[in-house]
Design a protein around this motif. Structure first.
Motif, PDB file in Angstrom:
ATOM      1  N   ARG A 139      68.688  -8.676  -6.174  1.00 26.72           N
ATOM      2  CA  ARG A 139      70.007  -8.344  -5.394  1.00 26.72           C
ATOM      3  C   ARG A 139      69.519  -7.719  -3.974  1.00 26.72           C
ATOM      4  NH1 ARG A 139      72.131 -10.852  -8.980  1.00 26.72           N
ATOM      5  NH2 ARG A 139      71.306 -12.174  -7.419  1.00 26.72           N
ATOM      6  N   LEU A 140      68.532  -6.861  -4.304  1.00 24.51           N
ATOM      7  CA  LEU A 140      68.194  -6.052  -3.028  1.00 24.51           C
ATOM      8  C   LEU A 140      67.591  -7.300  -2.172  1.00 24.51           C
ATOM      9  CD1 LEU A 140      67.152  -3.242  -2.134  1.00 24.51           C
ATOM     10  CD2 LEU A 140      64.762  -3.781  -2.764  1.00 24.51           C
ATOM     11  N   ALA A 141      66.980  -8.273  -2.593  1.00 23.75           N
ATOM     12  CA  ALA A 141      66.453  -9.150  -1.504  1.00 23.75           C
ATOM     13  C   ALA A 141      67.844  -9.872  -0.828  1.00 23.75           C
ATOM     14  CB  ALA A 141      65.686 -10.524  -2.123  1.00 23.75           C
ATOM     15  N   ASP A 142      68.991 -10.265  -1.575  1.00 22.40           N
ATOM     16  CA  ASP A 142      69.982 -10.711  -1.288  1.00 22.40           C
ATOM     17  C   ASP A 142      70.408 -10.005  -0.020  1.00 22.40           C
ATOM     18  OD1 ASP A 142      69.870 -12.886  -2.755  1.00 22.40           O
ATOM     19  OD2 ASP A 142      71.186 -12.057  -4.274  1.00 22.40           O
ATOM     20  N   MET A 143      70.472  -8.406  -0.272  1.00 23.48           N
ATOM     21  CA  MET A 143      71.110  -7.726   0.424  1.00 23.48           C
ATOM     22  C   MET A 143      70.503  -7.748   2.101  1.00 23.48           C
ATOM     23  SD  MET A 143      72.093  -4.387  -1.702  1.00 23.48           S
ATOM     24  CE  MET A 143      71.260  -3.280  -0.597  1.00 23.48           C
ATOM     25  N   ILE A 144      69.022  -7.583   2.010  1.00 16.99           N
ATOM     26  CA  ILE A 144      68.322  -7.500   2.853  1.00 16.99           C
ATOM     27  C   ILE A 144      68.331  -9.029   3.647  1.00 16.99           C
ATOM     28  CG2 ILE A 144      65.792  -7.357   3.960  1.00 16.99           C
ATOM     29  CD1 ILE A 144      65.537  -5.333   1.762  1.00 16.99           C
ATOM     30  N   MET A 145      68.547 -10.010   2.815  1.00 15.48           N
ATOM     31  CA  MET A 145      68.632 -11.350   3.458  1.00 15.48           C
ATOM     32  C   MET A 145      69.820 -11.536   4.497  1.00 15.48           C
ATOM     33  SD  MET A 145      66.816 -14.641   2.073  1.00 15.48           S
ATOM     34  CE  MET A 145      67.921 -14.702   0.620  1.00 15.48           C
ATOM     35  N   VAL A 146      70.928 -10.992   3.880  1.00 15.02           N
ATOM     36  CA  VAL A 146      72.255 -11.150   4.716  1.00 15.02           C
ATOM     37  C   VAL A 146      72.171 -10.102   6.033  1.00 15.02           C
ATOM     38  CG1 VAL A 146      73.216 -12.291   2.844  1.00 15.02           C
ATOM     39  CG2 VAL A 146      73.583  -9.880   3.302  1.00 15.02           C
ATOM     40  N   MET A 147      71.341  -9.352   6.052  1.00 10.52           N
ATOM     41  CA  MET A 147      71.324  -8.431   7.218  1.00 10.52           C
ATOM     42  C   MET A 147      70.709  -9.183   8.274  1.00 10.52           C
ATOM     43  SD  MET A 147      70.600  -4.501   6.340  1.00 10.52           S
ATOM     44  CE  MET A 147      70.030  -4.143   4.742  1.00 10.52           C
ATOM     45  N   PRO A 148      71.505  -9.116   9.528  1.00 12.33           N
ATOM     46  CA  PRO A 148      70.888  -9.656  10.824  1.00 12.33           C
ATOM     47  C   PRO A 148      69.768  -8.812  11.092  1.00 12.33           C
ATOM     48  CG  PRO A 148      73.016  -8.799  11.304  1.00 12.33           C
ATOM     49  CD  PRO A 148      72.671  -8.449   9.770  1.00 12.33           C
ATOM     50  N   VAL A 152      69.427  -5.004  13.287  1.00 16.30           N
ATOM     51  CA  VAL A 152      69.368  -3.941  12.518  1.00 16.30           C
ATOM     52  C   VAL A 152      68.302  -3.312  13.631  1.00 16.30           C
ATOM     53  CG1 VAL A 152      68.256  -3.079  10.604  1.00 16.30           C
ATOM     54  CG2 VAL A 152      69.929  -4.905  10.372  1.00 16.30           C
ATOM     55  N   VAL A 153      67.205  -4.135  13.972  1.00 20.08           N
ATOM     56  CA  VAL A 153      66.317  -3.543  14.608  1.00 20.08           C
ATOM     57  C   VAL A 153      66.889  -2.968  16.312  1.00 20.08           C
ATOM     58  CG1 VAL A 153      64.115  -4.054  15.997  1.00 20.08           C
ATOM     59  CG2 VAL A 153      64.714  -5.512  13.945  1.00 20.08           C
ATOM     60  N   LEU A 154      67.794  -3.683  16.763  1.00 23.95           N
ATOM     61  CA  LEU A 154      68.302  -3.035  18.109  1.00 23.95           C
ATOM     62  C   LEU A 154      69.080  -1.859  17.661  1.00 23.95           C
ATOM     63  CD1 LEU A 154      70.213  -6.343  19.524  1.00 23.95           C
ATOM     64  CD2 LEU A 154      68.124  -4.805  19.933  1.00 23.95           C
ATOM     65  N   ILE A 155      69.621  -1.643  16.463  1.00 24.19           N
ATOM     66  CA  ILE A 155      70.150  -0.273  16.085  1.00 24.19           C
ATOM     67  C   ILE A 155      69.230   0.961  16.040  1.00 24.19           C
ATOM     68  CG2 ILE A 155      71.431   1.090  14.544  1.00 24.19           C
ATOM     69  CD1 ILE A 155      72.956  -1.693  14.052  1.00 24.19           C
ATOM     70  N   LEU A 156      68.048   0.245  15.431  1.00 19.87           N
ATOM     71  CA  LEU A 156      67.064   1.197  15.116  1.00 19.87           C
ATOM     72  C   LEU A 156      66.353   1.589  16.215  1.00 19.87           C
ATOM     73  CD1 LEU A 156      65.227  -0.270  11.958  1.00 19.87           C
ATOM     74  CD2 LEU A 156      66.525   1.661  12.116  1.00 19.87           C
ATOM     75  N   ALA A 157      66.438   0.742  17.279  1.00 21.96           N
ATOM     76  CA  ALA A 157      65.608   0.979  18.621  1.00 21.96           C
ATOM     77  C   ALA A 157      66.522   1.951  19.459  1.00 21.96           C
ATOM     78  CB  ALA A 157      65.552  -0.309  19.361  1.00 21.96           C
ATOM     79  N   LEU A 170      55.987  -3.830  11.740  1.00 17.36           N
ATOM     80  CA  LEU A 170      56.490  -3.369  10.306  1.00 17.36           C
ATOM     81  C   LEU A 170      58.043  -3.495   9.921  1.00 17.36           C
ATOM     82  CD1 LEU A 170      54.986  -1.523   7.872  1.00 17.36           C
ATOM     83  CD2 LEU A 170      56.268   0.296   8.748  1.00 17.36           C
ATOM     84  N   ILE A 171      58.836  -3.334  10.809  1.00 17.21           N
ATOM     85  CA  ILE A 171      60.367  -3.649  10.668  1.00 17.21           C
ATOM     86  C   ILE A 171      60.490  -5.327  10.394  1.00 17.21           C
ATOM     87  CG2 ILE A 171      62.658  -3.764  11.461  1.00 17.21           C
ATOM     88  CD1 ILE A 171      61.586  -1.386  12.961  1.00 17.21           C
TER      89      ILE A 171
END
Lengths: 310, 322, 328
Positions: A139-148, A152-157, A170-171
């Motif tokens: 389920r964790l994999a699914d959650m991460i898989m559907v995240m663009p 996410v990297v843009l937001i983190l940046a 790393l990201i």
């Protein structure tokens, strides 16, 4: 008879099964045109990466990041001093291109390697343990898989400001393991049913032993295959980030070069500047992809089948 | 004229190491309504013979030499189109994996009817289904199972359906390659009885291929023993079993456990089969043979008549004048 | 089956195994499958015990339950009079030194990525027997005893470089290397040619004569069981139908199912020697409601009314010969 001839043929090699397997694989690989093209391209890029150390040694002005040609103040086309021309502040494009190859390899291979390690470990755990662990991890994999990933990297940046190139690696790794883990989990599930695993159990082997001694060697080739595909995606993500202006400002990557072209408004004015990094990005991803396809053939058990007579 | 006459059939497989001589110089003939069994261990070429007769060799298989005369016509010379017509219509095949070849999403009866319509389109669907009903009765399947799907059938029933399909065009020759290997003994017994009865009823020639001597002996009048691509002994079953001439036949017989007689020690055959890409000059069984003499290694073995209809490909037998 | 308890090495008592259906698919709940129903067997020290049955009879399940590859639903298993049902942890590991298994398909039961030496010495390293050099020595010895010689030539070979017969020898070596008391051979020759099978049979016999290993030989072939085994149990749909010495079962089968089984064997040779019984119905008899009686009832020619409702237990006919049938 057949036994005898075989024994003499491989005398001395038996102790090096890795080598024999490699030669066997190479035999199949060699027949693949795609693989050969990919390999040649890749060797070319590797040479580029190696050569990146040369220009700064010739003259400090060839330093891809800080070297500026004192007589040039704007972007110029190819010349004797600058074979591919210079950028807007007189830096050598060829040196930047070579440095970019080094960065691409670094980012691609390390991000891919990390995501593969993570994906393989998680996939094997999920597949072997089953039940709750399986459900949770998948389920964790699914959650991460559907995240663009890019978003996410843009937001983190945006939150943390400029990102260091290793943070980016790393990201990418953290966001790219789910696909691998699904494949490895499937493989593990089918391996788990195989009698040789049961035989190990009957012999008294612990779970740890079964996972590391029996399952892992059988999933590693597959994981390795996936690594070549992951390299491709890591390079693309890094290039996209850099192009959008969220790359590591201290690193010259091809994406960064493209960003400079764009930001300084040379997009349609300086093809000598725009095209090289663009072509390189396409070609390096293509070469890893082709390599992966050829490896796929090498690992495909259907092609490995011994010739059958009856 | 014999129904089937095979002369000096040689079939090779192209491999990365060279041509593998899977079938080498096999000749035999079969009369209408007669039965012939091929026995041998894996890799001896028995399945390749069946595939070769059907014209269904795998892509790397080539017929190097020989003739396959079926009803006077050389099947190796006819066009692919012609061969397709002969196949199923005149020569049918029942093979081990056949029961898995049934289409899982189509009713069994319809599949049998379809096989019939492909070769005889003028029949019409109505009549074909009617004929399927008769076929089902013939092979001992209940007619109310016609509308069932394959997964509702047991293994034995599927194999019966395959037999029904093979009979659909009233062939004159059936090639049965390990038709009962995946089945339990009781079901096997019933299927074999069915095949025997149908053979008699329709006067069909049967070529039966199996690794199990006892089944072949049970089914066939004549037996051919195969080893490493060659036919090594041929004759009526009584002769081959009661007075086997070729050392390989004897070795094979003594490696099967039996239910009858005194419990005797099994004698396994030592060694491995020869490399068929570079087969030995002389006898192919030489290395593993208990009765070898120097001549076996050097001379190409020739057929020796043991008794009328019974012959063996063995140097030693020739010497002994057996 | 009360006999002297002393020399039974393995005893299974009223063992049942039910595969419960997992959840419902499309609202239809699949029925639980009873693989074994109240099976009791005793295997004596030093013998080779044959378990004969068709596919789906549960013969393999018996073996898998004994070695603990599957969980028992009810009943108990004893090794040397010690209850070994549902062992865990250390006790299970200790048990596994004594009980080993040889699997059916040698093409599947060896790890393709591990060499012969790795495979054969693995049980030794799991149980921390000896040092690396000792293990090599022991592997050498056991490989030699299964007829792979010279063993050094096989040490670094991988399974794909071995023939089927050689693979099965490696599998036997792996099972024998710990010097177990009891070995289960689950159809070890069903994937092999006759001449190779004979080699494997003879190795199993040799294991008994030289290492005194008690064995259970699981097979679908009565002829193979007759060759190898001292005693034979015939199992049908999860229930033991008949137990007796090999010759008794073959020469004087009393259960209608055993008789049908013998009837069904190809008859060309020995039709004069073995009598025909004709105990099998051509078409199955309808069973009203849930089947709860003798599993062979639907096909039995000598069945009575009570066979449909009651399960016949094993009865002793003569010394060592047991039959589960009301009509014998």
């Amino acid at each position: 008879m057949a036994e005898e001839t075989f024994r003499t043929e491989t005398k001395g090699m038996e102790r090096y099964p890795g080598l024999t397997a490699f030669l066997e694989g190479w035999g199949i690989f060699r027949q693949s045109l795609l693989g050969k093209i990919g390999l040649v391209l890749l060797i070319m890029f590797a040479l580029m990466a190696l050569c990146s150390y040369i220009p700064p040694l010739i003259d400090p002005m060839y330093n891809p990041m800080t070297g500026v040609d004192p007589v040039i103040t704007c972007s110029t086309g190819p010349s004797r001093a600058h074979w591919l021309g210079t950028d807007f502040m007189g830096r050598d494009i060829l040196s930047q291109l070579l440095a970019g190859a080094r960065v691409a390899f670094m980012v691609g291979v390390s991000a891919a390697f990390m995501s593969i390690v993570l994906g393989t470990a998680i996939g094997m755990t999920a597949g072997y343990m089953g039940r709750f662990m399986d459900t949770f991890l998948m389920r964790l994999a699914d959650m991460i898989m559907v995240m663009p990933t890019l978003l996410v990297v843009l937001i983190l940046a945006a939150v943390f400001g400029q990102l260091n190139i290793w943070t980016i690696v790393l990201i990418i790794a953290l966001f790219r393991w789910p696909g691998v883990s699904r494949i490895i989990r499937g493989q593990t599930l089918s391996l788990k049913q195989r009698p040789f695993i049961e035989a190990a159990k009957v012999a008294g082997a612990s779970h740890v032993r079964i996972i590391f001694r029996h399952i892992m060697p059988n999933v590693l080739p597959l994981a390795f295959l996936f690594m070549t595909f992951r390299v491709t995606s890591a390079i693309i993500i890094e290039a996209a980030l850099a192009f959008l202006g969220f790359g590591d400002p201290g690193t010259v990557s091809w994406g960064m070069m493209l960003q400079w072209v764009w930001k300084t408004g040379h997009m349609f004015k300086a093809p000598y500047w725009l095209l090289p990094p663009g072509i390189c990005i396409s070609l390096i991803t293509l070469s890893f992809y082709m390599l992966g396809r050829a490896m796929d053939e090498v690992l495909d058990p259907r092609l490995r089948k011994e010739d059958q007579t009856d | 004229m014999a129904l089937l006459e095979v002369e000096d059939l040689c079939i090779d497989y192209k491999t990365k190491n060279g041509y593998l001589k899977a079938v080498d110089g096999v000749s035999f003939s079969l009369e209408r309504g007669a039965s012939l069994g091929f026995v041998g261990e894996s890799g001896c070429g028995k399945t390749t013979i069946g595939m070769g007769l059907m014209g269904m060799l795998p892509p790397n298989g080539v017929v190097r030499r020989g003739r396959i005369l079926f009803e006077g016509e050389d099947l190796l010379r006819v066009s692919a189109e012609e061969m397709r017509r002969v196949r199923w219509r005149k020569i049918a095949m029942i093979f081990q994996a056949a029961m898995n070849a049934l289409n899982p999403v189509q009713r069994v009866g319809e599949q049998v009817a379809e096989a019939m319509l492909v070769h005889n389109p003028s029949l019409g669907k109505e009549k074909a289904l009617k004929a399927v009903e008769e076929l089902f009765e013939l092979v001992g399947l209940q007619t109310d199972r016609i509308r069932d799907y394959p997964h509702q059938y047991s293994g034995g029933m599927k194999q019966r359906a395959i037999i029904a399909m093979s009979l659909a065009c009233r062939p004159s020759l059936i090639i049965a390659d390990e038709p009962t290997t995946a089945l339990d003994v009781i079901v096997q017994d019933q299927i074999l009885a069915e095949i025997r009865a149908l053979q008699k009823e329709f006067n069909i020639g049967i070529i039966f291929i199996s690794h199990d001597i006892s089944i072949v002996a049970d089914m066939c009048h004549d037996i051919g023993i195969m080893y490493a691509g060659q036919l090594v002994e041929y004759g009526p079953r009584e002769d081959v079993f009661d007075s086997p001439a070729h050392p390989y036949t004897r070795a094979l017989l003594s490696s099967f456990p039996t239910l009858t007689g005194k419990r005797t020690d099994l004698v396994p055959i030592a060694g491995e089969t020869p490399d068929l890409v570079h087969p030995p000059e002389g006898c192919r069984f030489y290395d593993r043979c208990q009765e070898q003499i120097p001549a076996c290694r050097e001379k190409v073995s020739r057929w020796v008549a043991i008794s009328p209809g019974h012959k063996a490909l063995c140097c030693r037998c020739e010497m002994d004048g057996r | 089956m009360m006999e002297n308890q002393g020399n039974a090495i393995i005893e299974i008592q009223n063992v049942s195994k039910v595969y419960r259906s997992r959840g419902a698919l499309f609202g239809v709940r699949a029925k639980d499958v009873v693989a074994l129903r109240q099976v009791s067997l005793k295997i004596y020290k030093g013998e080779i015990f044959g378990l004969v049955g068709e596919s789906g009879s549960g013969k393999t399940t018996v073996g898998r339950l004994i070695v603990g590859l599957e969980e028992i639903t009810s009943g108990e298993i004893f090794l040397d009079q010690e209850n070994v049902t549902g062992l865990k942890g250390k006790a299970l590991k200790a048990f596994r030194r004594k009980v080993q298994m040889i699997f059916q398909d040698p093409y599947q039961s060896l790890n393709p990525q591990r060499s012969v030496l790795d495979t054969v010495s693995e049980p030794l390293s799991i149980h921390r027997v000896g040092r690396s050099a000792d293990r090599k020595e022991m592997a050498h010895k056991v490989l030699k005893s299964v007829g792979l010689s010279p063993p050094e030539a096989f040490f670094y070979r991988y399974p794909h470089r071995l023939s089927g017969g050689q693979r099965q020898r490696v599998a036997i070596a792996r099972a024998m290397v710990l010097n177990p008391e009891f070995v289960i051979a689950d159809e070890p020759t069903s994937m092999l040619d006759a001449s190779i099978s004979a080699q494997i049979f003879n190795i199993l016999l040799k294991m008994r004569s030289t290492f005194h290993v008690t064995q259970m030989f699981i097979t679908h072939s009565l002829a193979a069981a007759r060759y190898l085994c001292d005693r034979i149990a015939v199992i049908y749909r999860g229930q033991v139908m008949e137990v007796g010495s090999g010759e008794t079962i073959i020469r004087n089968p009393r259960h209608p199912y055993t008789q049908a089984l013998i009837d069904a064997l190809p008859k060309f040779k020995g039709s004069g020697e073995i009598k025909q019984y004709g105990t099998l119905l051509i078409e199955e008899r309808e069973v009203n409601g849930e089947p709860m009686g003798c599993p062979f009832y639907p096909r039995c020619t000598v069945a009575e009314i009570r066979c449909e409702r009651e399960i016949p237990g094993l009865r002793m006919l003569e010394e060592g010969h047991y039959v589960a049938c009301f009509n014998v």
